[in-house]
Design an enzyme around this catalytic site. Sequence first.
Site, PDB file in Angstrom:
ATOM      1  N   ASP A  34      -3.603  30.039   7.700  1.00 58.82           N
ATOM      2  CA  ASP A  34      -3.894  29.587   6.326  1.00 58.82           C
ATOM      3  C   ASP A  34      -3.653  28.085   6.137  1.00 58.82           C
ATOM      4  O   ASP A  34      -3.748  27.575   5.022  1.00 58.82           O
ATOM      5  CB  ASP A  34      -3.045  30.387   5.322  1.00 58.82           C
ATOM      6  CG  ASP A  34      -1.553  30.237   5.577  1.00 58.82           C
ATOM      7  OD1 ASP A  34      -1.181  29.480   6.503  1.00 58.82           O
ATOM      8  OD2 ASP A  34      -0.762  30.870   4.858  1.00 58.82           O
ATOM      9  N   HIS A 120      10.561  -1.005   0.127  1.00 58.61           N
ATOM     10  CA  HIS A 120       9.751  -1.451  -1.004  1.00 58.61           C
ATOM     11  C   HIS A 120      10.622  -1.901  -2.170  1.00 58.61           C
ATOM     12  O   HIS A 120      10.416  -2.976  -2.709  1.00 58.61           O
ATOM     13  CB  HIS A 120       8.740  -0.387  -1.460  1.00 58.61           C
ATOM     14  CG  HIS A 120       7.910  -0.868  -2.614  1.00 58.61           C
ATOM     15  ND1 HIS A 120       7.059  -1.942  -2.511  1.00 58.61           N
ATOM     16  CD2 HIS A 120       7.844  -0.463  -3.900  1.00 58.61           C
ATOM     17  CE1 HIS A 120       6.509  -2.173  -3.685  1.00 58.61           C
ATOM     18  NE2 HIS A 120       6.963  -1.302  -4.545  1.00 58.61           N
ATOM     19  N   LYS A 182       0.930 -11.963  -9.101  1.00 53.52           N
ATOM     20  CA  LYS A 182      -0.059 -10.871  -9.076  1.00 53.52           C
ATOM     21  C   LYS A 182       0.102  -9.948 -10.275  1.00 53.52           C
ATOM     22  O   LYS A 182       1.212  -9.615 -10.652  1.00 53.52           O
ATOM     23  CB  LYS A 182       0.141 -10.087  -7.779  1.00 53.52           C
ATOM     24  CG  LYS A 182      -0.671  -8.812  -7.644  1.00 53.52           C
ATOM     25  CD  LYS A 182      -0.474  -8.185  -6.272  1.00 53.52           C
ATOM     26  CE  LYS A 182       0.512  -7.042  -6.299  1.00 53.52           C
ATOM     27  NZ  LYS A 182       0.670  -6.357  -5.009  1.00 53.52           N
ATOM     28  N   ARG A 184      -1.371  -6.136 -11.344  1.00 58.39           N
ATOM     29  CA  ARG A 184      -2.182  -5.008 -10.881  1.00 58.39           C
ATOM     30  C   ARG A 184      -3.018  -4.470 -12.029  1.00 58.39           C
ATOM     31  O   ARG A 184      -2.506  -4.171 -13.099  1.00 58.39           O
ATOM     32  CB  ARG A 184      -1.283  -3.916 -10.281  1.00 58.39           C
ATOM     33  CG  ARG A 184      -2.063  -2.796  -9.654  1.00 58.39           C
ATOM     34  CD  ARG A 184      -1.252  -1.937  -8.711  1.00 58.39           C
ATOM     35  NE  ARG A 184      -0.963  -2.536  -7.426  1.00 58.39           N
ATOM     36  CZ  ARG A 184      -1.845  -2.679  -6.430  1.00 58.39           C
ATOM     37  NH1 ARG A 184      -3.087  -2.262  -6.595  1.00 58.39           N
ATOM     38  NH2 ARG A 184      -1.498  -3.222  -5.286  1.00 58.39           N
TER      39      ARG A 184
END
Length: 283
Positions: A34, A120, A182, A184
């Site tokens: 599956d 990050h 920057k 976004r």
Amino acid sequence: MKVVCTEKSQILAVRIADQLGVQAVETRFARFPDGELYLQVAGPLDDETVIVGSVTDNDAFIQLMLLIDACEATTNTLVVPYLGYARQDKKFKDGEPVSARVAARALSRGVSDVITVNIHEKEIARYFDAVAHDLSLAVDIGDYLKGQGFADPLILAPDSGAADFATEIASEGCWQADYLKKTRISGEEVRMEPKNFDVKGREVVIVDDIISTGGTLATATKMLYDQGAAGVHAACVHGVFTGGAYVRLRAAGVKSLVCSDTIERACSAFTAANRIAEALKKC
Ligand code: R5P
């Protein structure tokens, strides 16, 4: 000590084992009819096990949780070189989950220490219910760039979040570092405020923790060529390269594009193994 790993972190895991002078134990991977994932660690483990697995996608996430469970009788140190979901590290809109917290908590069960690489956002480390160590590859990227023979390159971060990272890399070669501003707009699109650099006739190396869609880099590359840069290059820690980003960026004029082996790619030009092995010796 022995090392085990998920399917997508095999090369890095063997490099880590080699650095430590220990054995990487084979794990067999399969799927049930599956589609559910199955694995079996094929050899005996020691009291101390190092589990290596980047969360590159949802299957890798599940596989890593299964592997931790399979090793639960020993003292486990978890190495998550690339922690997927880290960029949703807060609720940007009402009703959203803090996905980084979900991932960190899910991976903490049964491990004593967690090692990540350029996670990050440092704050994410506190979501692990284990002792967390985040490592940086800035020096390794700096060393790699030194070997490329660029004359007087500008090391550029695409946003203020990566500014310290760029400065650290630049200090390896006594190069100049700077960063862009920057904003976004969407998952794939960013806006950058034009900034006047002294890039005429110079090589520019854009450095970032992650390259995903390449939107950030493509926008920066265009701006730099418009300002007269001789060449734009890019180096990142985690080469996610979603949706054809590598080709897109090379087509946009990025002359060379490299990443580390936290995500194993043909363009993985430097390794995280040395830093991770050093950290494991101290755990
Ligand atoms: C964002 O803060 C990260 O540091 C990277 O700049 C970002 O993830 C790059 O994403 P993309 O390649 O999709 O522009």
